[in-house]
Design an enzyme around this catalytic site. Sequence first.
Site, PDB file in Angstrom:
ATOM      1  N   ARG A  91    -111.245 122.920 -26.837  1.00  0.00           N
ATOM      2  CA  ARG A  91    -110.055 123.743 -26.682  1.00  0.00           C
ATOM      3  C   ARG A  91    -109.955 124.116 -25.200  1.00  0.00           C
ATOM      4  O   ARG A  91    -110.977 124.291 -24.534  1.00  0.00           O
ATOM      5  CB  ARG A  91    -110.142 125.032 -27.520  1.00  0.00           C
ATOM      6  N   GLU A 132    -100.765 124.495 -23.968  1.00  0.00           N
ATOM      7  CA  GLU A 132    -100.358 123.095 -24.084  1.00  0.00           C
ATOM      8  C   GLU A 132     -98.860 123.031 -24.391  1.00  0.00           C
ATOM      9  O   GLU A 132     -98.433 123.517 -25.441  1.00  0.00           O
ATOM     10  CB  GLU A 132    -101.144 122.397 -25.206  1.00  0.00           C
ATOM     11  N   HIS A 191    -103.409 116.362 -25.826  1.00  0.00           N
ATOM     12  CA  HIS A 191    -104.006 116.681 -27.124  1.00  0.00           C
ATOM     13  C   HIS A 191    -103.745 115.579 -28.149  1.00  0.00           C
ATOM     14  O   HIS A 191    -103.190 115.827 -29.224  1.00  0.00           O
ATOM     15  CB  HIS A 191    -103.484 118.028 -27.646  1.00  0.00           C
TER      16      HIS A 191
END
Lengths: 367, 328
Positions: free
Chosen positions: A283, A312, A331
């Site tokens: 993360r 993000e 991601h």
Amino acid sequence: MQCLRQIRCVTKLRAAAPTSRLLKVTNLLRSVSTLQQKKQEMADNKPWVLISEIGDKGFHEDVVDIINQHFHIVCLKEFLQNPALHGPKIQGMFMWNFSPAAEPSLLSCLPSLKVIANGGVGIDHLDVPYINSFGVKVTNTPGVVSDATADMAMALLLASARTVIEGHLISVDSKTTHVPQSLMGVEVTGSTLGIIGMGHIGYKVAQRSKGFNMRILYHNRNRRSVEDEQAVGASYCEKLDDLLKESDFVVVVVNLTPDTTGLISHRELSLMKPTGTLVNVSRGLVVDQDALVKALMSGTIRAAALDVTHPEPLPRDHPLLTLPNVLITPHIGTNTRGTIRKMVQMMVDNVLAAVKGLAVPNEVKAK
Amino acid sequence: MEMADNKPWVLISEIGDKGFHEDVVDIINQHFHIVCLKEFLQNPALHGPKIQGMFMWNFSPAAEPSLLSCLPSLKVIANGGVGIDHLDVPYINSFGVKVTNTPGVVSDATADMAMALLLASARTVIEGHLISVDSKTTHVPQSLMGVEVTGSTLGIIGMGHIGYKVAQRSKGFNMRILYHNRNRRSVEDEQAVGASYCEKLDDLLKESDFVVVVVNLTPDTTGLISHRELSLMKPTGTLVNVSRGLVVDQDALVKALMSGTIRAAALDVTHPEPLPRDHPLLTLPNVLITPHIGTNTRGTIRKMVQMMVDNVLAAVKGLAVPNEVKAK
């Protein structure tokens, strides 16, 4: 609503010129079919679920059939236009890329909600006790994400080490005139890999690195069994500092918790080799991004490769976006057709179980 | 001082972005006086008679007759890299000059590069990075979809030093490994990496999700991968080439990529290098190209240069030359 559309359609049909009549007829038939489908949905026994959307900001259209097989889907945008219409029917919520957010304002519109199924194994973005207090279970997708995420960690490590991005951009640049001999990477074979977090995914990273003859160190809350260590040739570092000092590649594969927030900051980065590379697939918040920027700019470490950031996506003026020694992917650690389908199937299985009042396979219990 | 020094003289192309990385020049300097090609050509008669060795990097200086005839004392051309398809060995030998290459030391780095290309292509690393850093990006793109590497089928064409190392690396990803080679490997070799021999190249092409080409360039392997071979591959298949550009028929590759006959290609080698700036391969969205950097790590380049130095020293001293490439 549907009837009004039909009337407008028929009116247009009467007024249409002959050449476009076939198109108008087709559209009319399509409207009728949609109306009939909606009537069928009302009679159908399939439970109702809420998702964010289908498309580039939500579920890939390729996988929606898995959900459709068992559920009626309401998208968030449509739901919010009239929460009272579908709200009472919705028993499950499919959360993808943190959306729809489990806000009190949303949960209070969903009195029949039994379960929030998260796509992905990390649930740091969910207040599980709070959601439970609404009588709603939380589930995640452990296991099925491990291979793809471990593959992604290796992809990032190799792409960074071997200057794949820079190489490609030079190769396709209209101004390139010769093969650049100055483009130099670092050796992967025989180097030292330090894995921070040796859970499902971390262990699979170790298995993949073994084939490259990498020396593998790992740091974990708990030491793994001797068999596990020997199978991949991994050595336990009780002190994180030792792993940082000796590793050529540091791969971060932990859950985000209060203990791991900011785990990699100024001190940790300064302990790394100046030739070292940081890879993060956990993360964004596990790494102190300001400290990382400083370390990359000053040459404290060689490079970073990140599939995750905070937030993000990053703000468009963030320094990480313009540093030459940073690789960032959006991601996509689980973004393969096979893995996403497995995740969605798992979510479906969990929601079905919760709706039927059966044992929920992947419920995340509050600690 | 140089005149009194006994160090032999050698010719190189240049130091810098088109030649030897300045980091590695010290290895050559330790044993030799270096003349760069540009300086040499200004007055060939000055250094020509003294030059006993030539260090060839990225095919330069080219072993043309016009150059060789200026180097009457030349004993050896040491090539950086293991492939010597660009050298006419019998012709060079006819000048009394040996040819050497750098086998073995390039294998790990090249196998690593093959895996890097395979993974970057499969997991859309380039597209992902470009989206991540694009000033116009507003959200995380859920439509960016790659293909699974773990558990997929890898087909290795050419199971020599480098091909075998590719197999060793793929094993950790639980890939099913097929290979095609002129000669079958031993049972022990196959079992160690779990590789299955495909006597027919066609079978490997039909079953593989990733086809990795790791052969030498010879008359037999020129254009080995052309229209027919590409059409046999899966439409979800990826071609990875770390051998030589001419092993693949590039026109056929362009057609296959545009028509969806295969999913994608990842190439560290093309023909020529670099490609003409208007070549279609440069603008196809499903092509990854790197500029022949398969051995471009500090450690590997230093090993290659050291090996070249050892070979040139041996040739200059009249000793057995460790890595001489003999004409067939």
